[in-house]
Design a protein around this motif. Structure first.
Motif, mmCIF file in Angstrom:
data_model
loop_
_atom_site.group_PDB
_atom_site.id
_atom_site.type_symbol
_atom_site.label_atom_id
_atom_site.label_comp_id
_atom_site.label_asym_id
_atom_site.label_seq_id
_atom_site.Cartn_x
_atom_site.Cartn_y
_atom_site.Cartn_z
ATOM 1 N N PHE A 254 0.841 -1.190 0.000
ATOM 2 C CA PHE A 254 0.000 0.000 0.000
ATOM 3 C C PHE A 254 0.876 1.240 0.000
ATOM 4 O O PHE A 254 1.802 1.378 0.805
ATOM 5 C CB PHE A 254 -0.895 0.037 1.240
ATOM 6 N N VAL B 7 -3.683 10.589 6.935
ATOM 7 C CA VAL B 7 -3.034 9.685 5.991
ATOM 8 C C VAL B 7 -4.092 9.068 5.092
ATOM 9 O O VAL B 7 -5.099 8.557 5.577
ATOM 10 C CB VAL B 7 -2.257 8.583 6.735
ATOM 11 N N PHE C 79 -4.648 6.201 2.089
ATOM 12 C CA PHE C 79 -4.026 5.014 1.519
ATOM 13 C C PHE C 79 -4.515 4.767 0.096
ATOM 14 O O PHE C 79 -5.648 5.090 -0.261
ATOM 15 C CB PHE C 79 -4.359 3.783 2.369
ATOM 16 N N GLY C 80 -3.643 4.150 -0.693
ATOM 17 C CA GLY C 80 -4.032 3.670 -2.004
ATOM 18 C C GLY C 80 -4.746 2.328 -1.892
ATOM 19 O O GLY C 80 -4.962 1.816 -0.796
ATOM 20 N N THR C 81 -5.099 1.770 -3.043
ATOM 21 C CA THR C 81 -5.883 0.542 -3.071
ATOM 22 C C THR C 81 -5.034 -0.713 -2.980
ATOM 23 O O THR C 81 -5.557 -1.798 -2.805
ATOM 24 C CB THR C 81 -6.746 0.479 -4.334
#
Lengths: 114, 116
Positions: free
Chosen positions: A89, A102, A104-106
């Motif tokens: 991630f 923060v 997060f990406g996938t």
């Protein structure tokens, strides 16, 4: 609105070769970027980070590159090892509403083939 | 080693039940967070807390509440569980500022919740 994007859901690499995981972001106010690794049935673990004032940070086999003009960061793993097989991630941090938030990406699932 | 412990690894609950997910950290971290992880959506922030008795909404707080009565414990509450809350729930903690930037978050192992 996905502010942090990992466009490759999966990646396969031969053992010993380089793994390159990519991440794009849209919010220019992000000032810190992080990578996490996650094994099945475990929580994510912190891997490496980079400040927005730098363009490279290295820690052993792991290097993160940041291209602010392109709003792009990448994680390089050299050489790749079977134990690196996990979901990675990308995350970006910035002030939001007075707090350090923060996003997060996938995730990208990396498979290192022996 | 910092440890973040989530009380249950797997839970199965019925629709409409009130569900409590517990999280405890042992390193005196100021910050604590609840995320859920779903395929194709990554980790999404539900709620967070920067101090005892303090809470802030994250990106997807609807249907959830939290409680932080002690510094080391952060509870996530599903007031009336629904099937769309079936997910992996992850608790995390960190130092307030400088420590976060060097060490990031420390996550628990997660609770896999299934609502039937």
């Amino acid at each position: 609105d996905q502010q942090v994007k990992q466009n490759s859901p999966s990646l396969s690499v031969q053992e010993g070769r380089i793994s390159i995981l990519n991440c794009d972001y849209t919010n220019s106010m992000f000032d810190y970027f992080l990578w996490y690794k996650k094994y099945p049935a475990e929580g994510p673990t912190f891997l490496i980070s980079i400040s927005s004032i730098k363009d490279k940070n290295e820690d052993g086999r792991f290097t993160v590159f940041l291209n602010k003009s392109a709003k792009h960061l990448s994680l390089h793993i050299v050489p790749s090892q079977p134990g690196d097989s996990a979901v990675y991630f990308c995350a970006a941090s910035g002030l939001s509403g007075g707090y350090q938030k923060v996003t997060f990406g996938t995730g990208t699932k990396l498979q290192v083939i022996p | 080693d910092v440890k973040v412990t989530q009380s249950s690894r797997y839970l199965v609950k019925r629709t409409g039940e009130k569900v409590f997910l517990e999280c405890v950290q042992d390193m005196d971290h100021e910050n604590m967070f609840w995320y859920r992880q779903d395929p194709g959506l990554g980790l999404r922030l539900i709620y967070f807390s920067y101090d005892v008795k303090m809470k802030e909404k994250g990106d997807i707080p609807e249907g959830y509440s939290v409680s932080r009565e002690k510094k080391e414990r952060f509870s996530l509450i599903l007031e009336s569980a629904s099937t769309n809350q079936t997910s992996m729930y992850l608790c995390a903690s960190s130092f307030l500022a400088f420590g976060f930037k060097d060490y990031g978050y420390t996550f628990g192992s997660g609770t896999r919740l299934t609502v039937v």
